[in-house]
Design a protein around this motif. Structure first.
Motif, PDB file in Angstrom:
ATOM      1  N   THR A  31       0.824  -1.207   0.000  1.00 10.37           N
ATOM      2  CA  THR A  31       0.000   0.000   0.000  1.00 10.37           C
ATOM      3  C   THR A  31       0.856   1.253   0.000  1.00 10.37           C
ATOM      4  O   THR A  31       0.415   2.302  -0.450  1.00 10.37           O
ATOM      5  N   ILE A  32       2.094   1.140   0.529  1.00 14.68           N
ATOM      6  CA  ILE A  32       2.938   2.339   0.585  1.00 14.68           C
ATOM      7  C   ILE A  32       4.062   2.288  -0.438  1.00 14.68           C
ATOM      8  O   ILE A  32       4.972   3.092  -0.407  1.00 14.68           O
ATOM      9  N   LYS A  33       3.987   1.274  -1.321  1.00 14.40           N
ATOM     10  CA  LYS A  33       5.055   1.135  -2.308  1.00 14.40           C
ATOM     11  C   LYS A  33       5.133   2.360  -3.216  1.00 14.40           C
ATOM     12  O   LYS A  33       6.221   2.804  -3.579  1.00 14.40           O
ATOM     13  N   GLU A  34       4.014   2.935  -3.637  1.00 12.46           N
ATOM     14  CA  GLU A  34       3.974   4.118  -4.485  1.00 12.46           C
ATOM     15  C   GLU A  34       3.185   5.211  -3.796  1.00 12.46           C
ATOM     16  O   GLU A  34       2.167   4.940  -3.138  1.00 12.46           O
ATOM     17  N   LEU A  62       0.372  11.634 -11.238  1.00 13.11           N
ATOM     18  CA  LEU A  62       1.679  10.987 -11.309  1.00 13.11           C
ATOM     19  C   LEU A  62       2.028  10.336  -9.976  1.00 13.11           C
ATOM     20  O   LEU A  62       1.857  10.944  -8.901  1.00 13.11           O
ATOM     21  N   GLN A  63       2.532   9.102 -10.016  1.00  7.05           N
ATOM     22  CA  GLN A  63       2.949   8.387  -8.824  1.00  7.05           C
ATOM     23  C   GLN A  63       4.405   7.974  -8.980  1.00  7.05           C
ATOM     24  O   GLN A  63       4.933   7.873 -10.101  1.00  7.05           O
ATOM     25  N   ILE A  64       5.050   7.737  -7.811  1.00 14.13           N
ATOM     26  CA  ILE A  64       6.464   7.395  -7.825  1.00 14.13           C
ATOM     27  C   ILE A  64       6.720   6.344  -6.744  1.00 14.13           C
ATOM     28  O   ILE A  64       6.090   6.372  -5.666  1.00 14.13           O
ATOM     29  N   PRO A  65       7.613   5.374  -6.991  1.00  9.16           N
ATOM     30  CA  PRO A  65       7.940   4.401  -5.942  1.00  9.16           C
ATOM     31  C   PRO A  65       8.549   5.094  -4.725  1.00  9.16           C
ATOM     32  O   PRO A  65       9.336   6.043  -4.845  1.00  9.16           O
ATOM     33  N   LYS A  66       8.182   4.623  -3.554  1.00 13.76           N
ATOM     34  CA  LYS A  66       8.705   5.182  -2.322  1.00 13.76           C
ATOM     35  C   LYS A  66      10.206   4.914  -2.224  1.00 13.76           C
ATOM     36  O   LYS A  66      10.677   3.813  -2.508  1.00 13.76           O
ATOM     37  N   ILE A  79      13.535  10.755  -8.913  1.00  9.17           N
ATOM     38  CA  ILE A  79      12.411  11.396  -9.614  1.00  9.17           C
ATOM     39  C   ILE A  79      12.633  11.360 -11.123  1.00  9.17           C
ATOM     40  O   ILE A  79      11.726  11.045 -11.903  1.00  9.17           O
ATOM     41  N   LEU A  80      13.846  11.676 -11.565  1.00  9.65           N
ATOM     42  CA  LEU A  80      14.127  11.718 -13.000  1.00  9.65           C
ATOM     43  C   LEU A  80      13.988  10.342 -13.639  1.00  9.65           C
ATOM     44  O   LEU A  80      13.565  10.225 -14.800  1.00  9.65           O
ATOM     45  N   ARG A  81      14.382   9.287 -12.895  1.00 12.61           N
ATOM     46  CA  ARG A  81      14.315   7.941 -13.443  1.00 12.61           C
ATOM     47  C   ARG A  81      12.878   7.440 -13.585  1.00 12.61           C
ATOM     48  O   ARG A  81      12.575   6.652 -14.467  1.00 12.61           O
ATOM     49  N   ASN A  82      11.996   7.866 -12.721  1.00 14.70           N
ATOM     50  CA  ASN A  82      10.686   7.231 -12.624  1.00 14.70           C
ATOM     51  C   ASN A  82       9.520   8.127 -12.996  1.00 14.70           C
ATOM     52  O   ASN A  82       8.354   7.694 -12.888  1.00 14.70           O
TER      53      ASN A  82
END
Length: 842
Positions: A31-34, A62-66, A79-82
């Motif tokens: 649940t907290i992965k992204e 937009l979502q990003i992995p934690k 941030i730039l990678r994902n």
């Protein structure tokens, strides 16, 4: 003893509890992965005492992995990678974040049936030039793709898939795209190269011309659609025109000519010497001599179905050219990824430039007419088409065509030196639309509407207006058609439909001295239901198409009639390379062309469209059957076909009699029995063919003596020997045509003129008891293709029709002059006719 079970139970409960805790932990991790990128930026602001400026709308969704990185630089790289974001450092504390204009995208292409990887799929950026293909795992990558672009993913056998580039931003793993299978019915090609490139024969007996792949034929430097049709066995023109094509001995008005589903009542320019249809936007032409599909009504002799290009290209294409008769231009312009327009235009040079080609055409067209060779004549045509894809499964097409021939002529009477000014206008304007829908993989619908109008007007007036003549032939037709196609099984297809057509025709003649006025109008409405099954085995050895039409035809003033028309087409490969074909059909039509030799249009256009009235002009009906066998080993084709064709309900007014039966109005029939043979040897460099056709074509009119005699269009024997050769970009074609002379009627030698009646009449022998001399013509043509630049291609060509300059007699008839002497009138063929062309395509 009692403690052991308790201890074991405690262990089990402990293990279950630990598993439960693990699941909870795993669920929490998931649940907290992204998290949203905005929340992530706020965390960084709090952790590292920095500030980020951005537009909320750009980052919403937009979502990003934690990430648990402990330093700011690693977090920014994360941030730039994902994400599709760019970060600009404004100062030690302040940063600006914007969406990238260019993206890196990737995806994995699978089928939606078993999730198998699809290798070799084409991935194309629709508003740019970037493209790639998927690898053997179905994966693809593209760099520097515009953010707002649309990506098309396609593969043979699957439906195209469209998506936005931002939905495929490179990540791990790449986005998954599933393609749906496409079950589009494809016809089996029996002959891959039939006479020349772009000609193919299909299992249902039809022949298709593809102009984009067209090769060269003798005498043609450009793919004239109706001239090309005459290279096929059983299709000829007894008077060397495209507006009078005879399919298996039938008259031209017995052919159904369609352009984008619209029935055409005019097909030629220059009074039949040139096809009126632009070949460069015409994608395919289907020619049917027998075994017609039940979707077609009308045309008891044959069908010519022309279809313009129907797909939207992502880039502009077009071309232009000029020859010794006319110049033309065509093209398709994309307006959006799902919207495009097509256009074509052609205009003759004849009213300001008289070339050797024009002079020869003029001699042929204006012989035995009231027209001087010194006249003002021109023609033009233009077409337009709108292509709009509502979605990949629903498409709208709107088509327009306009054809015009205009002639102005002044003659001077040598007796009174009085000038007469005459004009002749031949105009066709038609427009139509269609909606094609694919509701499921197995169910399709097609809806068509069209309106077509043809008008032929002649007007002549003397210098002092003492004599005035006005003639007009007007056709107005509108039609609606809806049909469904259901694929019952991979090998079985079922088509059903309904068609409504209303046709109105008017003929007007008006003379001031002596006063005479005639106005004949009529309207016929027809309704048709049709159904058809199409079966083709998986091994392609057996094909069958069978169905029929139920027609209700009503003339609002005189009659109504119900007709049932069965249709059949069967082919069977009984041995390797050998096929048997059996075709049959019942057909009917209620439009005809009256050939009026007395009240004609300046001696040029003698044909007037008219409607069946159930009395003088009944509905024309035909029954035809044929059986053939062919051998096709790809390099060698040999085919022979025998046919039987009976057409009833014809009137002598529609047959062009020029003898004692010209004005009697008898109703009868004609019966044709014939054989067609073709042998064609072909390689990648050349194609050579020999064809022969035998026709035994006879009329039966019970009230004429004798009741049985040869048909006016009978060509007993027809031979063609021709070939073409390709060497690099050079193409050469040469051919020879021979046929028996057509029948005609000579005056009686004993008593040629009947002076006992007023006015005097010619006494004729038995109808069509004589034959014209045999016909022979040799033609040649050559073209050369070259590159002007990387995107522009050029072509030059030259041709000679009738290079032996043989004066073939096409028709002979007789008339009385002012002293009651018999004059012999002969119409002769084209003489030596050179032509040259230059074209560019881009």
């Amino acid at each position: 003893m009692k403690k052991a079970p308790l201890k074991k139970l405690t262990v089990h409960l402990t293990l279950l509890f630990l598993v439960f805790l693990g699941n909870i932990s795993s669920a929490q991790e998931k649940t907290i992965k992204e998290i949203t990128i905005i929340d992530y930026l706020h965390e960084l602001e709090n952790s590292f005492s920095v500030k980020f400026s951005f537009i909320d709308a750009d980052l919403v969704g937009l979502q990003i992995p934690k990430s648990n990185t402990d330093d700011l630089e690693s977090s920014l790289k994360h941030i730039l990678r994902n994400t599709p974001l760019e970060i600009q450092k404004l100062s030690e504390r302040y940063y600006s974040i914007i969406l990238k204009n260019k993206l890196s995208i990737c995806g994995t292409v699978l089928d939606n049936f078993e999730d198998n990887a699809i290798s070799g799929a084409t991935i194309r950026v629709l508003d740019g030039k970037k493209s790639t293909i998927s690898d053997n795992t179905g994966t693809f990558y593209l760099e520097d793709v515009p953010r707002n672009s649309v990506i098309q993913i396609s593969h043979l056998g699957f439906k195209p898939f469209l998506t936005k580039a931002e939905y495929l931003i490179s990540s791990t793993p790449c986005a998954t795209i599933t393609l749906a299978l496409s079950y589009q019915e494809l016809e089996e090609v029996v002959v891959y190269k039939f006479l020349t490139d772009g000609l193919a024969k299909f299992s249902d007996g039809s022949i298709q011309m593809n102009t984009s792949e067209f090769g060269i034929l003798p005498g043609l430097i450009e793919p004239d659609i109706l001239q090309t049709a005459q290279s096929l066995p059983g299709i000829k023109s007894v008077d060397e025109t495209v507006s009078d094509i005879n399919i298996r001995g039938g008259t031209n008005d017995q052919n159904l000519i369609l352009w984008d589903g619209i029935k055409m009542y005019q097909s030629g320019h220059f009074f039949g010497l040139i096809s009126a249809f632009n070949p460069y936007l015409t994608d395919k032409i289907t020619i049917i001599k027998n075994g017609t599909s039940s979707i077609y009504g009308d045309g008891v002799s044959g069908v010519m179905d022309m279809r313009t290009k129907n797909s939207i290209e992502t880039s502009f294409f077009g071309g232009a050219g000029i020859n010794l008769i006319s110049g033309d231009i065509f093209g398709q312009v994309p307006l959006a990824e799902n919207l495009a327009i097509q256009f074509s235009g052609r205009r003759s040079l004849t009213d300001f430039l008289q070339t050797p080609t024009y002079n020869t055409f003029s001699e042929k067209a204006f012989q035995d007419s009231e027209v001087n060779t010194d006249n003002d004549f021109f023609f033009y045509d233009f077409t337009g088409k709108l292509l709009y894809d509502i979605s990949p499964d629903h498409k709208i097409r709107l088509s327009l065509i306009h054809i015009n021939n205009d002639l102005d002529n002044i003659t001077t009477n040598t007796n009174d030196n009085e000038a007469t000014e005459s004009s002749l206008d031949q105009i066709n304007i038609s427009f139509g639309g269609s909606l094609e829908s694919e509701w499921t993989d197995n169910f399709y619908t097609q809806a068509n509407l069209y309106y077509t109008q043809y008008r032929l007007t002649a007007f002549s007036i003397t210098e002092n207006a003492s004599r005035q003549l006005y003639q007009n032939n007007l056709v107005k037709e509108s039609s609606a058609k809806f049909n469904t196609i259901y694929k019952i099984a991979p090998t079985l297809q079922w088509t059903n439909g309904y068609q409504f057509t209303e046709t109105g025709i008017e003929n007007i003649t008006r003379i001031n001295q002596p006063f005479f006025e005639s106005s004949i109008k009529g309207v016929i409405r027809s309704q048709s239901l049709y159904s058809e099954f199409r079966l083709e085995t998986e091994d392609k050895n057996f094909f069958a198409q069978f169905g029929g039409r139920l027609n209700y035809i009503a003339n609002i003033n005189t009659f109504e009639q119900v007709l049932v028309e069965p249709r059949l087409s069967i082919s069977y490969e009984f041995a390797p390379y050998f096929k048997l074909e059996a075709l049959g059909e019942f057909k009917s039509q209620y439009t005809n062309q009256i050939i009026d030799l007395e009240q004609n249009f300046l001696g040029l256009e003698k044909r007037r469209w008219t409607l069946a009235d159930g009395n003088v002009l009944p509905i024309v009906q035909s029954k035809q059957g044929s059986f053939g066998i062919n051998y096709d080993e790809n390099r060698l084709y040999i085919g022979v076909e025998g046919f039987y064709k009976k057409v009833t309900g014809i009137n002598v007014y529609t047959q062009g009699f020029q003898n004692q039966n010209q004005f009697n109005g008898e109703i009868g029939q004609y019966l044709i029995k014939g054989v067609e043979f073709l042998i064609n040897k072909k390689t990648n460099d050349y194609s050579a063919w020999f064809s022969y056709a035998y026709n035994d074509n006879n009329y039966t009119f019970e009230t004429i003596t004798p009741p049985n005699f040869p048909n006016n269009l009978e060509l007993k024997h027809s031979f063609t020997l021709a070939g073409n050769y390709n060497y690099n970009n050079f193409k050469l074609g040469i051919g020879f045509n021979y046929r028996s002379g057509r029948p005609f009627t000579e005056p009686s030698t004993n008593n040629p003129v009947n002076t006992s009646v007023v006015p005097n009449e010619i006494n004729y022998n038995t109808p069509n008891s004589s034959s014209l001399p045999e016909y022979f013509r040799a033609d040649a043509s050559a073209t050369y293709d070259f590159n002007i630049s990387s995107s522009i291609k050029g072509s030059v060509g030259a041709s000679i029709l009738n290079f032996t300059n043989r004066k073939n007699i096409l028709n002979t008839y007789y008339r009385l002059n002012e002293t009651n002497e018999i004059e012999t009138v002969q119409r002769v063929s084209l003489g030596v006719t050179p032509n040259a062309s230059f074209r560019v395509n881009f």
